[in-house]
Design a protein around this motif. Structure first.
Motif, short mmCIF file in Angstrom:
data_model
loop_
_atom_site.label_atom_id
_atom_site.label_comp_id
_atom_site.label_asym_id
_atom_site.label_seq_id
_atom_site.Cartn_x
_atom_site.Cartn_y
_atom_site.Cartn_z
N LYS A 114 -13.80 -37.03 -41.95
CA LYS A 114 -14.87 -36.04 -42.23
C LYS A 114 -14.77 -35.19 -43.43
N LYS A 115 -13.87 -35.30 -43.99
CA LYS A 115 -13.87 -34.48 -45.45
C LYS A 115 -14.90 -35.21 -46.44
N GLY A 116 -15.38 -36.37 -46.16
CA GLY A 116 -16.32 -36.96 -47.01
C GLY A 116 -16.12 -38.11 -47.80
N ASP A 117 -14.80 -37.97 -48.37
CA ASP A 117 -14.55 -39.18 -49.09
C ASP A 117 -14.33 -40.52 -48.65
N LYS A 118 -14.36 -41.37 -49.49
CA LYS A 118 -14.21 -42.78 -48.90
C LYS A 118 -12.80 -42.93 -48.43
N ILE A 119 -12.71 -43.46 -47.27
CA ILE A 119 -11.35 -43.51 -46.69
C ILE A 119 -11.16 -45.03 -45.96
N SER A 120 -10.06 -45.54 -46.14
CA SER A 120 -9.85 -46.92 -45.49
C SER A 120 -8.62 -46.59 -44.40
N ILE A 121 -8.65 -47.58 -43.30
CA ILE A 121 -7.38 -47.36 -42.67
C ILE A 121 -6.52 -48.92 -42.55
N ILE A 122 -5.22 -48.63 -42.85
CA ILE A 122 -4.46 -49.91 -42.70
C ILE A 122 -3.72 -49.82 -41.63
N ALA A 123 -4.05 -50.48 -40.64
CA ALA A 123 -3.27 -50.40 -39.13
C ALA A 123 -2.29 -51.75 -39.04
N LEU A 124 -1.26 -51.43 -38.81
CA LEU A 124 0.07 -52.15 -38.93
C LEU A 124 0.69 -52.38 -37.50
N GLY A 125 0.14 -51.65 -36.42
CA GLY A 125 0.56 -51.64 -35.12
C GLY A 125 -0.33 -51.89 -34.20
N PRO A 126 -0.17 -51.61 -32.85
CA PRO A 126 -1.41 -51.79 -31.78
C PRO A 126 -2.31 -50.74 -32.32
N LEU A 127 -3.50 -51.03 -31.85
CA LEU A 127 -4.71 -50.38 -32.16
C LEU A 127 -5.18 -48.92 -31.38
N THR A 128 -4.16 -48.73 -30.56
CA THR A 128 -4.30 -47.36 -29.67
C THR A 128 -5.07 -46.12 -30.44
N ASN A 129 -4.10 -45.72 -31.38
CA ASN A 129 -4.84 -44.74 -32.23
C ASN A 129 -6.37 -44.68 -32.27
N LEU A 130 -6.43 -45.95 -33.14
CA LEU A 130 -7.85 -46.21 -33.47
C LEU A 130 -8.79 -46.28 -32.48
N ALA A 131 -8.51 -46.92 -31.28
CA ALA A 131 -9.56 -47.08 -30.26
C ALA A 131 -9.71 -45.65 -29.72
N LYS A 132 -8.78 -44.83 -29.56
CA LYS A 132 -9.07 -43.27 -29.14
C LYS A 132 -9.91 -42.53 -30.07
N ALA A 133 -9.42 -42.78 -31.26
CA ALA A 133 -10.51 -41.96 -32.40
C ALA A 133 -11.78 -42.38 -32.20
N ILE A 134 -12.29 -43.84 -32.23
CA ILE A 134 -13.51 -44.24 -31.70
C ILE A 134 -14.24 -43.58 -30.68
N LYS A 135 -13.12 -43.61 -29.67
CA LYS A 135 -13.70 -43.28 -28.24
C LYS A 135 -14.07 -41.47 -28.46
N LYS A 136 -13.34 -40.84 -29.15
CA LYS A 136 -13.60 -39.50 -29.44
C LYS A 136 -14.76 -39.22 -30.35
N ASP A 137 -14.90 -40.12 -31.38
CA ASP A 137 -15.92 -39.58 -32.34
C ASP A 137 -16.33 -41.13 -33.19
N ALA A 138 -17.15 -41.85 -32.48
CA ALA A 138 -17.52 -43.04 -33.07
C ALA A 138 -18.39 -43.01 -34.25
N PHE A 139 -19.06 -42.03 -34.41
CA PHE A 139 -20.06 -41.46 -35.55
C PHE A 139 -19.09 -41.43 -36.87
N THR A 140 -18.12 -40.65 -36.59
CA THR A 140 -17.29 -40.32 -37.79
C THR A 140 -16.52 -41.75 -38.25
N LEU A 141 -16.00 -42.27 -37.10
CA LEU A 141 -14.99 -43.53 -37.49
C LEU A 141 -15.93 -44.56 -38.17
N ASN A 142 -17.15 -44.69 -37.78
CA ASN A 142 -17.79 -45.57 -38.42
C ASN A 142 -18.44 -45.37 -40.11
#
Ligand code: BDR
Ligand code: CA
Length: 319
Positions: A114-142
């Motif tokens: 949300k800070k607005g900078d370009k951010i990437s995510i490197i996910a090296l484990g199960p995708l539980t944190n990412l799925a939860k984040a998308i469930k909570k705020d898909a608009f931001t995760l996109n």
């Protein structure tokens, strides 16, 4: 030089440790924070392990957030048989006590994007944190610039079942949710390419000869992993999956692949399998870039020179 901002989401894990070292030693990444998910070890142990790695590099300034402790639907299955009881090859290094570990990785991920900078995510484990984040705020995760996920496989056999890779097998519902619900590009750094990345006995000997605190750490944590590989599949050395995700993010020329639609099997005999619709059988829009070729030598050169720039000449000689 502009450094790319990233969040590293991981479950350390021996190869996660190597990936974190690579990310922090490269001068290409600005690591905003490290978020932890349960996978190789429970999230609280993973967080302790990250602090040990950060301490080794004098980077305890990087915030560490514990995330989801359990997969979305399945019971948690961890991998201490592969990574050791402590997740770092039973080195049992002392805990780092003078630093805070924060909670709520999901909120940290959302807040950082949300800070607005370009951010990437490197996910090296199960995708539980990412799925939860998308469930909570898909608009931001996109708004995430790019997601790099180590997981799945295309043609290669699985490492948890004949067809399933560990990260997607531990939380298949999360993996499916992420692929089904995010518009940001996802690269699947899968077993087809990571299986080619073997830290062989020769490379380990080179690390021993370097004889620095960093090289000793790598030799120590990988010993258990090497023994596991010999017992399990008669491989000499160990497959180091996760650092390839970091290296590829930094230098796309290390791997190549193709765009395709991916679906993840959530139950039954093929649970966790990534189904890659390479022939576009269903006619769906592609939701990922699937890597299927890797330049192993280029990776090793990058890995060694990035971690040990002071030994550049020796590395050139041996590699
Ligand atoms: C993946 O599973 C874990 O054991 C490793 O850390 C890697 O992320 C490979 O299947
Ligand atoms: Ca991992």
């Amino acid at each position: 030089m502009i450094k790319r901002k990233v969040i590293i989401d991981c479950d350390p894990g021996i190869d996660d440790a190597l990936a974190i070292l690579l990310a922090l030693k490269s001068n290409k990444l600005d690591v905003q924070g490290i978020t932890i998910v349960s996978g190789n070890v429970p999230a609280c142990q993973g967080a302790k392990n990250v602090l040990k790695i950060l301490n080794l590099l004098n980077r305890l300034d990087i915030p560490v957030y514990i995330g989801e402790e359990y997969p979305l639907v399945r019971e948690l299955v961890t991998a201490e048989d592969t990574h050791g009881k402590d997740g770092l090859g039973e080195t049992f290094l002392p805990d780092i006590s003078n630093t805070n570990i924060f909670y709520n990785a999901v909120d940290f991920i959302i807040k950082t994007i949300k800070k607005g900078d370009k951010i990437s995510i490197i996910a090296l484990g199960p995708l539980t944190n990412l799925a939860k984040a998308i469930k909570k705020d898909a608009f931001t995760l996109n708004k995430v610039e790019e997601i790099i996920s180590m997981g799945g496989s295309f043609k290669s056999h699985g490492n948890c079942s004949p067809v399933a890779e560990f990260n997607y097998w531990v939380d298949p519902h999360a993996a499916k949710y992420v692929y089904d619900n995010i518009n940001s590009p996802i690269t699947m750094v899968n077993l087809d390419v990571t299986r080619e990345i073997i830290l062989t006995p020769n490379y380990i000997e080179l690390l021993s000869q370097f004889n620095t605190s960093l090289s000793k750490f790598i030799v120590d944590i990988t010993k258990f992993y090497v023994d596991f590989h010999w017992r399990q599949e008669r491989t000499l050395g160990c497959v180091i999956n996760d650092p390839l995700a970091v290296a590829y993010f930094i230098d796309n020329s290390i791997c190549s692949g193709f765009y395709s639609h991916i679906d993840i099997v959530t139950d039954g005999i093929a649970m966790g399998q990534s189904i890659v619709d390479v022939a576009n059988f269903y006619g769906y829009k592609s939701n990922s870039y699937v890597l299927n070729k890797v330049d192993n030598h280029k990776f090793m050169e990058y890995f060694f020179t990035c971690l040990f720039p002071e030994f550049k000449e020796d590395i050139n000689l041996i590699l």
